[in-house]
Enzyme design. Structure first.
Site, mmCIF file in Angstrom:
data_model
loop_
_atom_site.group_PDB
_atom_site.id
_atom_site.type_symbol
_atom_site.label_atom_id
_atom_site.label_comp_id
_atom_site.label_asym_id
_atom_site.label_seq_id
_atom_site.Cartn_x
_atom_site.Cartn_y
_atom_site.Cartn_z
ATOM 1 N N HIS A 65 0.844 -1.191 0.000
ATOM 2 C CA HIS A 65 0.000 0.000 0.000
ATOM 3 C C HIS A 65 0.885 1.249 0.000
ATOM 4 O O HIS A 65 1.952 1.277 0.625
ATOM 5 C CB HIS A 65 -0.938 0.003 1.198
ATOM 6 C CG HIS A 65 -2.194 -0.795 0.956
ATOM 7 N ND1 HIS A 65 -2.921 -1.359 1.980
ATOM 8 C CD2 HIS A 65 -2.853 -1.109 -0.191
ATOM 9 C CE1 HIS A 65 -3.974 -1.996 1.467
ATOM 10 N NE2 HIS A 65 -3.954 -1.855 0.160
ATOM 11 N N ASP A 67 0.998 4.132 1.428
ATOM 12 C CA ASP A 67 1.481 4.813 2.637
ATOM 13 C C ASP A 67 2.609 4.049 3.318
ATOM 14 O O ASP A 67 3.150 4.518 4.333
ATOM 15 C CB ASP A 67 0.327 5.062 3.620
ATOM 16 C CG ASP A 67 -0.405 3.804 4.045
ATOM 17 O OD1 ASP A 67 -0.535 2.882 3.221
ATOM 18 O OD2 ASP A 67 -0.855 3.730 5.203
ATOM 19 N N ASP A 212 -0.076 -3.740 8.647
ATOM 20 C CA ASP A 212 -1.514 -3.517 8.821
ATOM 21 C C ASP A 212 -2.232 -4.864 8.907
ATOM 22 O O ASP A 212 -1.953 -5.779 8.123
ATOM 23 C CB ASP A 212 -2.078 -2.723 7.647
ATOM 24 C CG ASP A 212 -1.513 -1.315 7.576
ATOM 25 O OD1 ASP A 212 -0.673 -0.975 8.418
ATOM 26 O OD2 ASP A 212 -1.907 -0.572 6.655
ATOM 27 N N HIS A 270 0.334 3.748 13.466
ATOM 28 C CA HIS A 270 -0.623 3.733 12.353
ATOM 29 C C HIS A 270 -1.976 4.289 12.822
ATOM 30 O O HIS A 270 -3.025 3.682 12.639
ATOM 31 C CB HIS A 270 -0.774 2.309 11.800
ATOM 32 C CG HIS A 270 -1.264 2.272 10.379
ATOM 33 N ND1 HIS A 270 -2.603 2.165 10.061
ATOM 34 C CD2 HIS A 270 -0.608 2.314 9.201
ATOM 35 C CE1 HIS A 270 -2.740 2.141 8.737
ATOM 36 N NE2 HIS A 270 -1.540 2.234 8.191
#
Length: 317
Positions: A65, A67, A212, A270
């Protein structure tokens, strides 16, 4: 061993939190820095720390991803411009190689150092040498995403000099051999086993850095007995459905992982940009501490030192 949080936000940059990146400094252990994720502007964040890009030896990417990877091409180029010539190894999910090679080729960026890219296709140990090993497990996210368990191997105990002196063995080159655990024959015929003159081994430290993820068993396994666990906490306690639907975790879920894993310390990162006020942050911290007391909320540029002897962590801003 210490680490810097270079970015602690989720998805997009916010005024107080950049997107994800963590630097694990192993300067005493191997004169190197390991970087975990490299969100946009990571190289800008590094400018506010003592970290030197040329010291970065390995980069571990949890998932692809934006980010977590958009800062990578710029950092690789800057490392070359700033005199970095030592090889660099990058670990990441399938697609990592295509992303890096395309970014460098299309931007006509030429590196002065060799990069080796290992795409992670299986769980297990992805790196090991005499001092460390790193293992991975796949987490539960919307795309392939990994968590990393960094284990420092135990160190030999201290040489028991007093015991050697009591046995009539004065200091000399023989001490070095005994320190290595070797068996030595003395001039008088005695045999000495170095292991008999060493104190208890110094237990290595364990750091777990997760990408994540939803709450899952893989996170608990990676964090087992960790001295320090870094877990995402994108959402607050009452946002279970939102966290589940977007493949993320809440503060309480992160704390539950730490509790079940018997970790020593938990750092939440995060953090969604919806939580920007000091009151919001205190709420997130309070929620997690109700489940796991040794929880801390990470901030950009926070430095955490991890002591070997007691597994103790100390934080500095």
């Amino acid at each position: 061993m210490d680490l810097y949080f270079l970015g602690t936000g989720a998805g997009v940059p916010a005024k107080s939190r950049n997107v994800t990146s963590i630097a694990l400094q192993l300067l005493k252990e191997r004169r190197a820095v390991w970087l975990f994720d490299c969100g946009e502007a990571t190289q800008h964040q590094i400018l506010h720390t003592p970290i030197k890009p040329r010291k970065i030896e390995k980069i571990f990417i949890t998932h692809l991803h934006g980010d977590h990877i958009f800062g990578l091409p710029g950092l690789l180029g800057s490392r070359s411009f700033q005199g970095g010539e030592t090889p660099l190894t990058i670990y990441g999910p399938p697609g990592m190689k295509d992303f890096i090679e395309a970014s460098l080729r299309l931007s006509c960026t030429h590196l002065k150092y060799k990069i080796t890219i290992h795409e992670i296709r299986e769980e297990g140990v992805i790196f090991e040498d005499d001092t460390f090993f790193v293992s991975v497990k796949r987490l539960q996210h919307g795309i392939p995403c990994f968590g990393f368990r960094i284990v420092e191997k135990d160190l030999p105990g201290t040489l028991l000099v007093d015991k050697l002196m009591q046995n009539g063995i004065p200091p000399g080159p023989i001490y070095k051999e005994l320190k290595k655990g070797h068996t030595i024959r003395l001039d008088d015929g005695r045999m000495l086993n170095g292991k008999d003159f060493l104190g208890a081994p110094k237990k290595g430290r364990i750091v777990t850095i997760l990408g994540d993820t939803k709450y899952c068993e893989a996170s608990i396994e990676l964090a087992k007995e960790a001295d320090l666990l870094i877990h995402e906490a994108t959402f607050a306690k009452g946002e279970n459905d939102l966290a589940y639907n977007y493949y993320h975790s809440t503060t309480v879920q992160a704390a539950l992982v730490a509790k079940k894993a018997n970790a020593k310390k938990l750092y939440l990162t995060h953090i969604s940009s919806r939580y920007q006020s000091e009151q919001d942050e205190q709420m997130l911290l309070k929620e997690a501490r109700e489940t796991f007391l040794e929880t801390y909320l990470a901030h950009d540029f926070m430095n955490v030192q991890i002591e070997r002897d007691k597994g103790k962590t100390e934080e500095h801003l």
